[in-house]
Design a protein around this motif. Structure first.
Motif, mmCIF file in Angstrom:
data_model
loop_
_atom_site.group_PDB
_atom_site.id
_atom_site.type_symbol
_atom_site.label_atom_id
_atom_site.label_comp_id
_atom_site.label_asym_id
_atom_site.label_seq_id
_atom_site.Cartn_x
_atom_site.Cartn_y
_atom_site.Cartn_z
ATOM 1 N N GLN A 150 0.753 -1.170 -0.014
ATOM 2 C CA GLN A 150 -0.098 -0.113 -0.182
ATOM 3 C C GLN A 150 0.976 1.212 -0.130
ATOM 4 N N THR A 151 2.025 1.108 0.138
ATOM 5 C CA THR A 151 3.226 2.350 0.242
ATOM 6 C C THR A 151 4.225 2.044 -0.653
ATOM 7 N N LEU A 152 4.612 3.013 -1.601
ATOM 8 C CA LEU A 152 5.719 2.533 -2.427
ATOM 9 C C LEU A 152 6.887 3.608 -2.160
ATOM 10 N N ARG A 153 8.083 3.609 -1.787
ATOM 11 C CA ARG A 153 8.753 4.517 -1.460
ATOM 12 C C ARG A 153 10.318 4.333 -2.399
ATOM 13 N N LEU A 154 10.410 5.411 -3.386
ATOM 14 C CA LEU A 154 11.571 5.315 -4.212
ATOM 15 C C LEU A 154 12.855 5.755 -3.564
ATOM 16 N N THR A 155 13.974 4.771 -3.783
ATOM 17 C CA THR A 155 15.189 5.105 -2.994
ATOM 18 C C THR A 155 16.429 5.195 -4.044
ATOM 19 N N GLY A 156 17.385 5.090 -3.515
ATOM 20 C CA GLY A 156 18.702 4.926 -4.220
ATOM 21 C C GLY A 156 19.808 4.000 -3.403
ATOM 22 N N GLY A 157 20.918 4.376 -3.445
ATOM 23 C CA GLY A 157 21.729 5.815 -4.059
ATOM 24 C C GLY A 157 20.885 6.994 -3.795
ATOM 25 N N GLU A 158 21.217 7.979 -4.552
ATOM 26 C CA GLU A 158 20.294 9.151 -4.543
ATOM 27 C C GLU A 158 19.216 9.053 -5.778
ATOM 28 N N PRO A 159 18.004 9.120 -5.702
ATOM 29 C CA PRO A 159 17.293 8.918 -6.740
ATOM 30 C C PRO A 159 16.909 9.943 -7.775
ATOM 31 N N LEU A 160 17.245 11.243 -7.097
ATOM 32 C CA LEU A 160 17.263 12.389 -7.885
ATOM 33 C C LEU A 160 18.430 12.191 -9.117
ATOM 34 N N LEU A 161 19.211 11.389 -9.067
ATOM 35 C CA LEU A 161 20.194 11.303 -10.226
ATOM 36 C C LEU A 161 19.535 10.392 -11.296
ATOM 37 N N CYS A 162 18.356 9.782 -11.018
ATOM 38 C CA CYS A 162 17.757 8.919 -12.150
ATOM 39 C C CYS A 162 16.867 9.998 -12.938
ATOM 40 N N ASP A 163 17.209 9.796 -14.357
ATOM 41 C CA ASP A 163 16.581 10.861 -15.305
ATOM 42 C C ASP A 163 15.049 10.389 -15.486
ATOM 43 N N ASP A 164 14.525 9.046 -15.264
ATOM 44 C CA ASP A 164 13.338 8.608 -15.327
ATOM 45 C C ASP A 164 12.622 8.627 -13.994
ATOM 46 N N LEU A 165 12.935 9.619 -13.316
ATOM 47 C CA LEU A 165 12.216 9.787 -11.927
ATOM 48 C C LEU A 165 10.713 10.278 -12.280
ATOM 49 N N GLU A 166 10.661 11.407 -12.876
ATOM 50 C CA GLU A 166 9.292 12.295 -12.944
ATOM 51 C C GLU A 166 8.425 11.381 -13.848
ATOM 52 N N PRO A 167 8.816 10.939 -15.056
ATOM 53 C CA PRO A 167 8.128 9.900 -15.971
ATOM 54 C C PRO A 167 7.435 8.809 -15.293
ATOM 55 N N LEU A 168 8.454 8.009 -14.254
ATOM 56 C CA LEU A 168 7.974 6.971 -13.440
ATOM 57 C C LEU A 168 6.682 7.309 -12.464
ATOM 58 N N LEU A 169 7.135 8.353 -11.832
ATOM 59 C CA LEU A 169 6.030 9.018 -10.805
ATOM 60 C C LEU A 169 4.664 9.395 -11.604
ATOM 61 N N ALA A 170 4.788 10.067 -12.936
ATOM 62 C CA ALA A 170 3.586 10.334 -13.351
ATOM 63 C C ALA A 170 2.855 8.927 -13.956
ATOM 64 N N ALA A 171 3.734 7.903 -14.412
ATOM 65 C CA ALA A 171 2.893 6.996 -14.805
ATOM 66 C C ALA A 171 2.095 5.973 -13.597
ATOM 67 N N VAL A 172 2.812 6.041 -12.344
ATOM 68 C CA VAL A 172 2.249 5.543 -11.297
ATOM 69 C C VAL A 172 0.998 6.364 -10.887
ATOM 70 N N GLN A 173 1.089 7.781 -10.834
ATOM 71 C CA GLN A 173 -0.051 8.451 -10.328
ATOM 72 C C GLN A 173 -1.349 8.298 -11.328
ATOM 73 N N ARG A 174 -0.823 7.987 -12.650
ATOM 74 C CA ARG A 174 -1.985 7.680 -13.618
ATOM 75 C C ARG A 174 -2.720 6.509 -13.089
ATOM 76 N N ARG A 175 -1.925 5.477 -12.721
ATOM 77 C CA ARG A 175 -2.537 4.291 -12.542
ATOM 78 C C ARG A 175 -3.368 4.286 -11.068
ATOM 79 N N ARG A 176 -2.702 4.976 -10.375
ATOM 80 C CA ARG A 176 -3.317 5.396 -9.149
ATOM 81 C C ARG A 176 -4.779 5.828 -9.244
ATOM 82 N N SER A 177 -4.930 6.783 -10.090
ATOM 83 C CA SER A 177 -6.239 7.364 -10.311
ATOM 84 C C SER A 177 -7.392 6.336 -10.916
#
Length: 356
Positions: free
Chosen positions: A62-89
């Motif tokens: 029921q919870t998802l936490r994105l981690t690393g390393g440093e996750p802000l180094l991941c270029d695909d971070l925002e697209p992944l968040l957006a894809a998850v958010q679309r599916r959550r809705s």
């Protein structure tokens, strides 16, 4: 689409939280984490990550936490968040079971623009790590060369990141924005009260974390652990506290400042283990699943991710993995130490690989 199945392990613990690492790289070199700067040979792509998230939700996460390393180094971070958010809705999508989408960062790369983009992409909560309030302490705890000067630069960036997150809509009063601090005897135990004072001034909940024996390269020794009881006593001597408790499945025991100064917590995985209701599954950036932060060996999920994700296969292997889970490393270590036994040293992955 497979149906929701849920899953319990040998000790009756439900799978409730997925911690998904996006990269093993980090822009800092904190000694307790020990990143080596090396990325796994093949990072998971978005389709593979979404398949893992979907399978986890179908198994009860029921919870998802994105981690690393440093996750802000991941270029695909925002697209992944957006894809998850679309599916959550989507009410019929397994990801609609996600109550929280969170991220842990050291904050150095969290600019105002990045904070806004994360919020807009669907991120609910962000936790920022900060282990000192002066240049020398920050430099030492971040593994920085350049001493106090380098430490002050990082500290200023983290303080700016806190403000940026707040302005982007991550409200500390709702728990959207929190701080983490690892306290290690001989390095930064003198920073405990200054860190607490900073969090009180910022109006942000701070969670102090006992120095943990994750991996084998961080030089962990029991005598370097400042226990939760010690930390709470120091804070209590300065600001009286009221005990709140620890929610089932949570990592932190929480206290409330009696003067209205907010909340403070401690993560006592060394001195007061909480293995009994641990509900976290960790998956590394290259698709290896670990059922314990202190685990010596993981299970590769790549056979069900390559050449393309096999959702039903993932659900079956992840369900089987969790149902066979019986690990309670911290409780076993504490019990062994209580009778004078020395734990057997085995090779364990560093925290930078596991995602904390």
């Amino acid at each position: 689409m497979s149906n929701f199945v849920g899953v319990n392990d040998v000790l009756g613990r439900e799978l409730g939280s997925l911690r998904l690492s996006l990269t093993a790289r980090c822009n800092l070199a904190c000694p307790y984490c020990q990143p080596d700067g090396q990325e796994p040979k093949a990072l998971l792509d978005q389709a593979q990550r979404l398949a893992l998230i979907t399978a986890s939700c179908l198994l009860g996460a029921q919870t998802l936490r994105l981690t690393g390393g440093e996750p802000l180094l991941c270029d695909d971070l925002e697209p992944l968040l957006a894809a998850v958010q679309r599916r959550r809705s989507q009410k019929t999508n397994p990801l609609s079971n996600l109550h929280e989408l969170a991220l842990t960062s050291n904050g150095v790369l969290l600019t105002a623009a990045r904070a806004r983009s994360l919020r807009q992409a669907g991120l609910d909560r962000i936790t920022i790590s900060l282990d000192g309030t002066d240049g020398a302490s920050v430099a030492q705890m971040s593994g920085l060369r350049g001493g106090s000067v380098a430490g002050i630069k990082v500290l200023d960036r983290v303080l700016d990141a806190i403000q940026a997150a707040r302005q982007a809509g991550f409200d500390p009063e709702r728990g959207d924005l929190k701080l983490n601090s690892v306290i290690q005897r001989g390095l930064n135990e003198h920073q405990l009260l200054p860190l607490a004072a900073l969090a009180r001034q910022q109006g942000i909940e701070l969670r102090f974390i006992e120095y943990m024996d994750v991996g084998n390269s961080n030089g962990w020794k029991p005598e370097a652990v400042v226990t939760a009881a010690e930390m709470v006593q120091q804070i209590e001597d300065c600001w009286p506290l009221e005990f709140i408790g620890r929610l089932p499945g949570s990592t932190a025991q929480s206290w409330r400042y009696r003067d209205g100064g907010g909340l403070v917590g401690v993560v006592a995985s060394i001195s007061q283990p909480f293995c009994g209701d641990c509900n976290r599954l960790r998956i590394t950036a290259d698709g290896t699943a670990f059922t314990c932060l202190f685990g010596a060996q993981g299970t590769s999920l790549l056979p069900w991710l390559v050449p393309e994700p096999n959702l039903d296969g993932l659900i079956q292997i992840m369900q089987s993995l969790w149902q066979q889970r019986f690990d309670r490393y911290s409780e076993e270590r504490l019990k062994a130490e209580s009778v004078g036994m020395v734990p057997t040293l085995v090779e364990k992955p560093a925290m930078a690989y596991l995602g904390g």
